[in-house]
Write a protein that holds these residues in place. Sequence first.
Motif, PDB file in Angstrom:
ATOM      1  N   VAL A 192       0.879  -1.179   0.000  1.00 49.76           N
ATOM      2  CA  VAL A 192       0.000   0.000   0.000  1.00 49.76           C
ATOM      3  C   VAL A 192       0.909   1.219   0.000  1.00 49.76           C
ATOM      4  O   VAL A 192       1.893   1.265   0.753  1.00 49.76           O
ATOM      5  CB  VAL A 192      -0.923   0.032   1.238  1.00 49.76           C
ATOM      6  CG1 VAL A 192      -1.679   1.361   1.306  1.00 49.76           C
ATOM      7  CG2 VAL A 192      -1.901  -1.134   1.207  1.00 49.76           C
ATOM      8  N   VAL A 193       0.609   2.199  -0.846  1.00 49.71           N
ATOM      9  CA  VAL A 193       1.375   3.443  -0.910  1.00 49.71           C
ATOM     10  C   VAL A 193       0.424   4.605  -0.677  1.00 49.71           C
ATOM     11  O   VAL A 193      -0.627   4.702  -1.313  1.00 49.71           O
ATOM     12  CB  VAL A 193       2.078   3.612  -2.263  1.00 49.71           C
ATOM     13  CG1 VAL A 193       2.819   4.952  -2.320  1.00 49.71           C
ATOM     14  CG2 VAL A 193       3.049   2.460  -2.508  1.00 49.71           C
ATOM     15  N   ILE A 194       0.782   5.473   0.259  1.00 48.66           N
ATOM     16  CA  ILE A 194       0.001   6.676   0.540  1.00 48.66           C
ATOM     17  C   ILE A 194       0.792   7.869   0.014  1.00 48.66           C
ATOM     18  O   ILE A 194       1.917   8.119   0.459  1.00 48.66           O
ATOM     19  CB  ILE A 194      -0.276   6.823   2.046  1.00 48.66           C
ATOM     20  CG1 ILE A 194      -0.978   5.575   2.585  1.00 48.66           C
ATOM     21  CG2 ILE A 194      -1.136   8.061   2.312  1.00 48.66           C
ATOM     22  CD1 ILE A 194      -1.200   5.594   4.084  1.00 48.66           C
ATOM     23  N   ASN A 195       0.198   8.570  -0.926  1.00 44.39           N
ATOM     24  CA  ASN A 195       0.857   9.715  -1.554  1.00 44.39           C
ATOM     25  C   ASN A 195       0.198  11.010  -1.089  1.00 44.39           C
ATOM     26  O   ASN A 195      -1.027  11.154  -1.152  1.00 44.39           O
ATOM     27  CB  ASN A 195       0.749   9.602  -3.078  1.00 44.39           C
ATOM     28  CG  ASN A 195       1.421  10.763  -3.780  1.00 44.39           C
ATOM     29  OD1 ASN A 195       2.632  10.803  -3.925  1.00 44.39           O
ATOM     30  ND2 ASN A 195       0.627  11.726  -4.228  1.00 44.39           N
ATOM     31  N   HIS A 196       1.010  11.947  -0.617  1.00 38.93           N
ATOM     32  CA  HIS A 196       0.512  13.219  -0.105  1.00 38.93           C
ATOM     33  C   HIS A 196       0.863  14.352  -1.053  1.00 38.93           C
ATOM     34  O   HIS A 196       2.008  14.482  -1.495  1.00 38.93           O
ATOM     35  CB  HIS A 196       1.117  13.511   1.274  1.00 38.93           C
ATOM     36  CG  HIS A 196       0.699  12.544   2.329  1.00 38.93           C
ATOM     37  ND1 HIS A 196      -0.398  12.739   3.135  1.00 38.93           N
ATOM     38  CD2 HIS A 196       1.215  11.341   2.703  1.00 38.93           C
ATOM     39  CE1 HIS A 196      -0.537  11.710   3.962  1.00 38.93           C
ATOM     40  NE2 HIS A 196       0.435  10.856   3.718  1.00 38.93           N
ATOM     41  N   GLU A 197      -0.127  15.183  -1.342  1.00 37.11           N
ATOM     42  CA  GLU A 197       0.112  16.368  -2.163  1.00 37.11           C
ATOM     43  C   GLU A 197       1.075  17.322  -1.461  1.00 37.11           C
ATOM     44  O   GLU A 197       1.957  17.896  -2.089  1.00 37.11           O
ATOM     45  CB  GLU A 197      -1.221  17.062  -2.443  1.00 37.11           C
ATOM     46  CG  GLU A 197      -1.122  18.308  -3.306  1.00 37.11           C
ATOM     47  CD  GLU A 197      -2.485  18.935  -3.555  1.00 37.11           C
ATOM     48  OE1 GLU A 197      -2.581  19.772  -4.466  1.00 37.11           O
ATOM     49  OE2 GLU A 197      -3.457  18.599  -2.840  1.00 37.11           O
ATOM     50  N   MET A 198       0.893  17.471  -0.147  1.00 44.67           N
ATOM     51  CA  MET A 198       1.748  18.373   0.626  1.00 44.67           C
ATOM     52  C   MET A 198       3.158  17.797   0.738  1.00 44.67           C
ATOM     53  O   MET A 198       3.354  16.668   1.203  1.00 44.67           O
ATOM     54  CB  MET A 198       1.144  18.567   2.025  1.00 44.67           C
ATOM     55  CG  MET A 198       1.838  19.596   2.878  1.00 44.67           C
ATOM     56  SD  MET A 198       1.498  21.231   2.248  1.00 44.67           S
ATOM     57  CE  MET A 198       2.229  22.232   3.544  1.00 44.67           C
ATOM     58  N   ILE A 199       4.133  18.530   0.299  1.00 39.90           N
ATOM     59  CA  ILE A 199       5.544  18.146   0.326  1.00 39.90           C
ATOM     60  C   ILE A 199       5.803  16.854  -0.450  1.00 39.90           C
ATOM     61  O   ILE A 199       6.779  16.163  -0.207  1.00 39.90           O
ATOM     62  CB  ILE A 199       6.092  18.050   1.770  1.00 39.90           C
ATOM     63  CG1 ILE A 199       5.583  19.201   2.635  1.00 39.90           C
ATOM     64  CG2 ILE A 199       7.616  18.079   1.786  1.00 39.90           C
ATOM     65  CD1 ILE A 199       6.208  19.302   3.999  1.00 39.90           C
ATOM     66  N   HIS A 200       4.876  16.514  -1.357  1.00 41.53           N
ATOM     67  CA  HIS A 200       5.032  15.341  -2.235  1.00 41.53           C
ATOM     68  C   HIS A 200       5.658  14.154  -1.498  1.00 41.53           C
ATOM     69  O   HIS A 200       6.652  13.564  -1.940  1.00 41.53           O
ATOM     70  CB  HIS A 200       5.831  15.689  -3.495  1.00 41.53           C
ATOM     71  CG  HIS A 200       7.022  16.594  -3.258  1.00 41.53           C
ATOM     72  ND1 HIS A 200       8.136  16.193  -2.577  1.00 41.53           N
ATOM     73  CD2 HIS A 200       7.234  17.884  -3.599  1.00 41.53           C
ATOM     74  CE1 HIS A 200       9.007  17.186  -2.514  1.00 41.53           C
ATOM     75  NE2 HIS A 200       8.484  18.225  -3.120  1.00 41.53           N
ATOM     76  N   GLU A 201       5.084  13.795  -0.368  1.00 46.92           N
ATOM     77  CA  GLU A 201       5.582  12.665   0.422  1.00 46.92           C
ATOM     78  C   GLU A 201       4.884  11.362   0.014  1.00 46.92           C
ATOM     79  O   GLU A 201       3.725  11.376  -0.384  1.00 46.92           O
ATOM     80  CB  GLU A 201       5.328  12.902   1.912  1.00 46.92           C
ATOM     81  CG  GLU A 201       6.112  14.061   2.479  1.00 46.92           C
ATOM     82  CD  GLU A 201       5.885  14.191   3.966  1.00 46.92           C
ATOM     83  OE1 GLU A 201       6.816  13.876   4.727  1.00 46.92           O
ATOM     84  OE2 GLU A 201       4.797  14.602   4.380  1.00 46.92           O
ATOM     85  N   GLN A 202       5.588  10.273   0.146  1.00 47.59           N
ATOM     86  CA  GLN A 202       4.988   8.952  -0.044  1.00 47.59           C
ATOM     87  C   GLN A 202       5.352   8.052   1.128  1.00 47.59           C
ATOM     88  O   GLN A 202       6.495   8.069   1.593  1.00 47.59           O
ATOM     89  CB  GLN A 202       5.479   8.285  -1.349  1.00 47.59           C
ATOM     90  CG  GLN A 202       5.039   8.976  -2.620  1.00 47.59           C
ATOM     91  CD  GLN A 202       5.955  10.092  -3.029  1.00 47.59           C
ATOM     92  OE1 GLN A 202       7.163  10.036  -2.785  1.00 47.59           O
ATOM     93  NE2 GLN A 202       5.406  11.131  -3.641  1.00 47.59           N
TER      94      GLN A 202
END
Length: 352
Positions: A192-202
């Motif tokens: 499972v990968v969680i991708n965040h728009e903020m600070i382009h974190e994964q």
Amino acid sequence: MERKALRTLALLAALAASTQLGAQEAVGVPPPSPSGWSAARTEWGDPDLRGTYPLDQVGRTPMQRRPEYGNRLLMTDEEYRKAVDAAADVEAGADREDANNQLGAGNWFEYGTALRQTALIVEPADTGRIPALTGEGKRLQTRMRSSWNGEVFEKLGDFNSLDRCITRGMPATMLPFPYNNGVRIFQSPGWVVINHEMIHEQRFIPLDGRPQPHEDVKSWLGSSRGHFEGDTLVVETTNFNGLSPMVIVGPSNGTSGIPTSTSMKIVEHFTPGPNGLYYEAWVEDPVVLTGPFKIGYPWTRNNAYEPFEYACHEGNTLVWANIRSTSPRYANWRAENERKLAEAGVTDNGGS
């Protein structure tokens, strides 16, 4: 489609969710599933969590309970109506600015609406707040620096990990922010990968039962390991480096910043429902906090939301240029530094 139009769609979805939650009675637990509903499955048989979840849909719900709510988990009807109206007024800021040919916070911030629950923290239920700091936690807190509370910027340590475009830290990364709130979940067999728009974190979460790395291997977001319990994804994260904040130093988070240590541990639950999923996080850090706390709130799926590029990375010279050009603290430090250099007969070449 322009971001403003997408924000309108997101607000409508959020308002619809808030209407459903208007009768909310239970807080801190996943809502019961409708009769006959079952979670979708991926092609390889795992519960399907894939989708986009803009956290700004609950962005007007504070992380910690405000004093006026006392020990109540839920707002009254009148309080909730005022909270939703206030959220709609803030969201209309972009239209007001456009009508006056302005560009400001109304076009920048994306707070969304409010839940009926009084805070995202649901345990301790009597306070809805982060437990008191230990003695060591207080000591670490006095050393927290950022562009919000600093007076002099001379070294990297004068800026926190958000200033430096590294991370907001945990659990802050999993909570709403004033903008760039898109969260996408991807799945493949065993991952499972969680991708965040903020600070382009994964966050990359293996599901194959592998052990955590050696305790000496540490990172900003820690090391996560996941497994499914029924339809719920359970994720345990340890191996934090103790350098990122639990809550950032800033103007609106209700704290002076909360530090972390390498002993922090977070257990998260992602439970799917008909319109999204329910997120829970149990957070403990015995070095910093006198007790654990729990976060619990719904994530509403909205696949029409399009994340934007977060054009910021560690060492980005534009970040430093912005701080230099907009911060009176930096300007004061710069003037004083130039004076000292002149007294010493040294010419400043403009370097950092």
